[in-house]
Design an enzyme around this catalytic site. Structure first.
Site, PDB file in Angstrom:
ATOM      1  CG  ASP A  51     -23.522 -24.078  -3.842  1.00 14.69           C
ATOM      2  OD1 ASP A  51     -23.605 -24.752  -3.209  1.00 14.69           O
ATOM      3  OD2 ASP A  51     -22.907 -22.940  -3.252  1.00 14.69           O
ATOM      4  CB  SER A  52     -23.615 -29.713  -4.236  1.00 10.15           C
ATOM      5  OG  SER A  52     -24.902 -29.861  -4.657  1.00 10.15           O
ATOM      6  CG  ASP A  90     -27.083 -23.096  -3.073  1.00  7.32           C
ATOM      7  OD1 ASP A  90     -27.681 -22.556  -2.030  1.00  7.32           O
ATOM      8  OD2 ASP A  90     -26.861 -24.421  -3.028  1.00  7.32           O
ATOM      9  CE  LYS A 120     -28.919 -24.370  -0.094  1.00  2.00           C
ATOM     10  NZ  LYS A 120     -27.482 -24.070   0.112  1.00  2.00           N
ATOM     11  CD  GLU A 122     -23.002 -21.981   1.493  1.00  2.24           C
ATOM     12  OE1 GLU A 122     -21.886 -21.822   2.111  1.00  2.24           O
ATOM     13  OE2 GLU A 122     -23.159 -23.166   0.973  1.00  2.24           O
ATOM     14  CD  GLU A 189     -23.719 -29.033   4.320  1.00  3.85           C
ATOM     15  OE1 GLU A 189     -24.390 -28.071   3.842  1.00  3.85           O
ATOM     16  OE2 GLU A 189     -22.772 -29.778   3.723  1.00  3.85           O
TER      17      GLU A 189
HETATM   18  O1  KIV Z   1     -25.371 -27.423  -2.817  1.00  4.30           O
HETATM   19  C1  KIV Z   1     -26.137 -28.310  -2.019  1.00  4.30           C
HETATM   20  O2  KIV Z   1     -26.131 -29.315  -2.426  1.00  4.30           O
HETATM   21  C2  KIV Z   1     -26.320 -27.854  -0.640  1.00  4.30           C
HETATM   22  C3  KIV Z   1     -27.118 -29.031   0.145  1.00  4.30           C
HETATM   23  C4  KIV Z   1     -25.760 -29.652   0.642  1.00  4.30           C
HETATM   24  C5  KIV Z   1     -27.625 -28.352   1.220  1.00  4.30           C
HETATM   25  O3  KIV Z   1     -26.313 -26.641  -0.112  1.00  4.30           O
END
Ligand code: KIV
Length: 271
Positions: A51-52, A90, A120, A122, A189
């Site tokens: 989600d980056s 994510d 994924k 969090e 992280e």
């Molecule tokens: O969204 C992302 O890029 C991440 C990584 C930093 C692990 O969750």
């Protein structure tokens, strides 16, 4: 007739076997077809559709604004390029925190509409019902502990997490709880290297570190950071493998200049 290529596909089982065999796991983010194709061909084990994307693709200050539909769009593009690696997606902020039914519905949409292999989430104990529900539907889940960017408004800062004992103890407990709930791997992280080592040694599932030291079972970086496309972000843990900002800006300046000076296109570049 075309010769059929044999690919050894990476699965969640492969990832777990790699830990057992002491082989380090490589993971990188990607959000589109072209980069994903290059990374897959280069031999990366896991592509994370992170989600980056909210930051590096859309220009938002945090990961919070990206939507489930947008994540599915990025995941579809990545999956089209994939021949060998495992694709993890994510679940974005707001698409799993309310309850486990909503979490499962979001995970199912990602799997059905994108063809990705795993999701994924969090968090630790507070999302455990959702993890269990998703796993019991046959969807592999990767956990994410430490500096979880979707909680940035709670943290108020991007500094190293779990330096204090209470938070470190909670993180260790969360890691075990995620493993018991059926996660196949956990991202750690921005936490102290010694803590990441302890957690990695206490689990039979692999840990993938970002800013968590060399004793995690694997490593992940955001592609724009490690390729030097995004140069504003300079944390200590980041190793830059290219300076694409300089090369891309140079190429575009040259292109503009060639057009203005009537050098491009030349006689060989026309019909
Ligand atoms: O969204 C992302 O890029 C991440 C990584 C930093 C692990 O969750």
């Amino acid at each position: 007739m075309t010769a059929e290529k044999e690919y050894k596909k990476v699965t969640t089982n492969t990832i777990q076997k790699m830990k057992a065999a002491g082989e380090k796991i490589s993971m990188i983010t990607a959000y589109d077809y072209s980069f994903a194709k290059l990374f897959d061909e280069a031999g990366i084990d896991i592509i994370l559709v992170g989600d980056s994307a909210s930051n590096v693709m859309a220009g938002h200050a945090t990961t919070l604004p990206i939507t489930l539909d947008q994540m599915i769009y990025h995941a579809q593009s990545v999956v089209r390029a994939r021949e060998r690696c495992l694709v993890v997606v994510d679940i974005p902020f707001g698409s799993y925190q309310s309850n486990s039914e909503i979490a499962l519905a979001s995970a199912i949409r990602i799997m059905k509409e994108s063809g990705a292999h795993t999701v994924k989430l969090e968090g630790g104990e507070e999302i455990i019902d959702s993890v269990k529900k998703i796993v019991s539907a046959g969807i592999p889940v990767m956990g994410h502990l430490g500096l979880t960017p979707q909680s940035i408004n709670k943290f108020g800062t991007y500094v190293v997490r779990a330096t204090e004992e209470t938070e470190a103890e909670k993180l260790k407990k969360d890691a075990l709880v995620l493993q018991q709930a059926g996660c196949f791997a956990i991202v750690l992280e921005k936490i102290p290297a010694a803590l990441a080592k302890e957690v990695s040694e206490s689990l039979h599932i692999p840990t993938i570190g970002i800013g968590a030291g060399g004793n995690c079972d694997g490593q992940v970086l955001v592609m724009h950071d490690m390729l030097g496309i995004n140069t504003d972000f300079k944390p200590r843990f980041l190793r830059r493998y290219l300076n694409l900002d300089v090369q891309i800006t140079g190429a575009i300046k040259q292109y503009v200049s060639d057009i203005k000076s009537r050098d491009f296109p030349n006689e060989n570049e026309q019909y």
